[in-house]
Design a protein around this motif. Structure first.
Motif, PDB file in Angstrom:
ATOM      1  N   ASP A 397       0.818  -1.211   0.000  1.00  0.00           N
ATOM      2  CA  ASP A 397       0.000   0.000   0.000  1.00  0.00           C
ATOM      3  C   ASP A 397       0.856   1.267   0.000  1.00  0.00           C
ATOM      4  N   GLU A 398       0.186   2.406   0.005  1.00  0.00           N
ATOM      5  CA  GLU A 398       0.890   3.683  -0.094  1.00  0.00           C
ATOM      6  C   GLU A 398       1.808   3.908   1.100  1.00  0.00           C
ATOM      7  N   THR A 399       1.398   3.499   2.282  1.00  0.00           N
ATOM      8  CA  THR A 399       2.246   3.674   3.457  1.00  0.00           C
ATOM      9  C   THR A 399       3.527   2.873   3.301  1.00  0.00           C
ATOM     10  N   PHE A 400       3.427   1.651   2.800  1.00  0.00           N
ATOM     11  CA  PHE A 400       4.630   0.859   2.536  1.00  0.00           C
ATOM     12  C   PHE A 400       5.528   1.568   1.528  1.00  0.00           C
ATOM     13  N   ARG A 401       4.934   2.094   0.467  1.00  0.00           N
ATOM     14  CA  ARG A 401       5.735   2.741  -0.569  1.00  0.00           C
ATOM     15  C   ARG A 401       6.427   3.975  -0.031  1.00  0.00           C
ATOM     16  N   ARG A 402       5.771   4.738   0.820  1.00  0.00           N
ATOM     17  CA  ARG A 402       6.422   5.889   1.448  1.00  0.00           C
ATOM     18  C   ARG A 402       7.534   5.416   2.384  1.00  0.00           C
ATOM     19  N   MET A 403       7.287   4.359   3.119  1.00  0.00           N
ATOM     20  CA  MET A 403       8.307   3.798   4.013  1.00  0.00           C
ATOM     21  C   MET A 403       9.542   3.384   3.222  1.00  0.00           C
ATOM     22  N   TRP A 404       9.331   2.671   2.119  1.00  0.00           N
ATOM     23  CA  TRP A 404      10.457   2.166   1.332  1.00  0.00           C
ATOM     24  C   TRP A 404      11.205   3.308   0.649  1.00  0.00           C
ATOM     25  N   THR A 405      10.481   4.309   0.186  1.00  0.00           N
ATOM     26  CA  THR A 405      11.115   5.488  -0.400  1.00  0.00           C
ATOM     27  C   THR A 405      11.981   6.193   0.631  1.00  0.00           C
ATOM     28  N   PHE A 406      11.449   6.333   1.841  1.00  0.00           N
ATOM     29  CA  PHE A 406      12.203   6.988   2.913  1.00  0.00           C
ATOM     30  C   PHE A 406      13.456   6.182   3.246  1.00  0.00           C
ATOM     31  N   TYR A 407      13.329   4.867   3.316  1.00  0.00           N
ATOM     32  CA  TYR A 407      14.472   3.995   3.600  1.00  0.00           C
ATOM     33  C   TYR A 407      15.568   4.146   2.551  1.00  0.00           C
ATOM     34  N   LEU A 408      15.207   4.099   1.279  1.00  0.00           N
ATOM     35  CA  LEU A 408      16.222   4.216   0.227  1.00  0.00           C
ATOM     36  C   LEU A 408      16.851   5.601   0.228  1.00  0.00           C
ATOM     37  N   ALA A 409      16.039   6.651   0.399  1.00  0.00           N
ATOM     38  CA  ALA A 409      16.566   8.011   0.419  1.00  0.00           C
ATOM     39  C   ALA A 409      17.435   8.256   1.647  1.00  0.00           C
TER      40      ALA A 409
END
Length: 434
Positions: A397-409
């Motif tokens: 979901d969107e929360t996961f995608r934001r989490m993963w984006t934050f992790y990579l960044a």
């Protein structure tokens, strides 16, 4: 660049943050993300202290921090847009940097250049928090939960939470080698079309460092998706490779069969501590980060036990400065809570001290190449962003995608700032002979 808002923020002092509702404004699955779906309950004092510290800190940084529609702090630089200042300060007051990450997951703040903004913070990580509060870290910072200890059973659970998410997910942003560690490029800026070649270059350097060739009995700790084992088998080595991830094990075996090396490579679902025998060479790529500081001595004693006389060990490890490692060793972090449970990064000094104090091994060669990891992470992050619809189609979901984006960044910023480094190390026993 000068501040774009000094007049807006100086005429009457900072405006108090308005009261925030318990639930975040963006729809968040409360069952899956309970600590994101609701802002935490915490004392007014903790929230007020966090707000005061952050306002003072933001005012001194090369950032533009926009708090709500009218107030901006900072000296100019990457924009951080805090859409819900009350929730933002409350989360950080309650849970520090964990709250900072959860606030991003909740959509309470944004940054058009997320890596740039996080780099500014990473460059100043050692002194963002005032020295008196640094000394009180044990009082205000959360402790690592006992459930994340990297015992043999705990390690399997910790590894599964990350690496068993979905092979299809990782395939969306990794290259064809499915290598999930820093590549080694010939030049910058790195191009995605050259990522697979750069990954193989990294692997070949490790195999060279370990002296892997025809007839070598090789142990790999941490299989990944099998690329290193395949490269070693191509050299004529016989490989035992161990992993705790069933998803990785299954796909690695399929890839090894497809390459025609199933007779040369054995993949075991096994903890490194339970491997028996001796090997001419041991290779492990970015696996020590999952060992946990408590178990580093046991990890290196195990390597020492498994290495045949005259053998060589080649490790690739993400490292952090020794003083920061000591300061954060017992702290529970956002990365541990959401990305790598039980994980912790060593310093070069810690590795050298532990090997000297607990084993006959010594680091005899070492090379750092942190800028290459920055480039690797940039390519992963860009690809992950491009694949957002396919990530959603996999059920994330969107929360996961934001989490993963934050992790990579967040990770990319760590390497860009120099706060993090990645090392290839060769360990031998001085005076040892086959």
């Amino acid at each position: 660049m000068t501040s774009s808002s000094s007049s807006a923020s100086s005429s009457s002092g900072p405006a108090p943050a308005t009261t925030s509702p318990d639930r975040v404004s963006r729809a968040v699955d409360e069952h899956r993300w309970p600590d994101v779906a609701r802002t935490p309950r915490t004392s007014r004092i903790r929230t007020a202290v966090a707000e005061r510290i952050l306002r003072r800190t933001f005012g001194q940084l090369p950032l533009r921090v926009r708090l709500g529609p009218t107030e901006t702090l900072g000296l100019g630089g990457p924009l951080v847009e805090v859409r819900d200042p009350a929730a933002f300060f409350r989360r950080i007051g309650a849970h520090g940097l964990i709250g900072f990450g959860e606030s991003y997951m909740a959509g309470e703040w944004e940054a058009p250049d997320l890596v740039g903004a996080l780099t500014v913070l990473a460059e100043r990580a050692a002194y963002l928090i005032p020295a008196p509060l640094q000394r009180l870290r044990s009082v205000w910072a959360s402790r690592q939960p006992a459930a994340q200890r990297n015992t043999p059973d705990g390690s399997r659970d910790n590894i599964s939470r990350h690496y068993d998410l979905s092979n299809d997910l990782f395939a969306l942003f990794l290259d064809d080698t499915l290598s999930y560690s820093s590549a080694l490029f010939r030049s910058f800026p790195a191009d995605r079309s050259l990522l697979a070649a750069a990954q193989r270059r990294k692997i070949d350097r490790l195999l060279d460092g370990a002296g892997v060739g025809l007839g070598t009995q090789l142990l790999e700790i941490g299989t990944g998706w099998g690329e290193l084992a395949i490269r070693a088998a191509e050299r004529g080595a016989r490989v035992i490779t161990v992993t705790l991830s069933e998803e990785q094990r299954d796909l690695a075996e399929a890839r090894i069969r497809a390459a025609g090396y199933e007779e040369n490579v054995t993949v075991l679902l096994r903890d490194y501590r339970r491997v028996m025998g001796t090997f001419d060479a041991v290779v492990s790529v970015e696996m020590i980060e999952a060992v946990g500081a408590e178990f580093w001595p046991e990890y290196f004693r195990t390597l020492d036990r498994l290495l045949a006389p005259g053998g060589r060990i080649a490790l690739q490890a993400i490292t952090m400065p020794h003083d920061r490692m000591l300061a954060t060793r017992d702290t529970f972090t956002w990365i541990q809570k959401y990305i790598f449970p039980g994980g912790f990064l060593p310093s070069v000094e810690a590795i050298e001290e532990i090997t000297a104090g607990h084993t006959g091994l010594r680091v005899t060669d070492r090379d750092g190449f942190g800028p290459h990891y920055e480039q690797t992470l940039r390519l992963w992050r860009e690809r992950f962003t491009e694949q957002a619809e396919r990530v959603e189609a996999l059920g994330f979901d969107e929360t996961f995608r934001r989490m993963w984006t934050f992790y990579l960044a967040y990770s990319e910023a760590g390497f860009r700032s120099g706060y993090l480094d990645v090392q290839q190390m060769v360990l031998t026993r001085p005076g040892d002979s086959a």
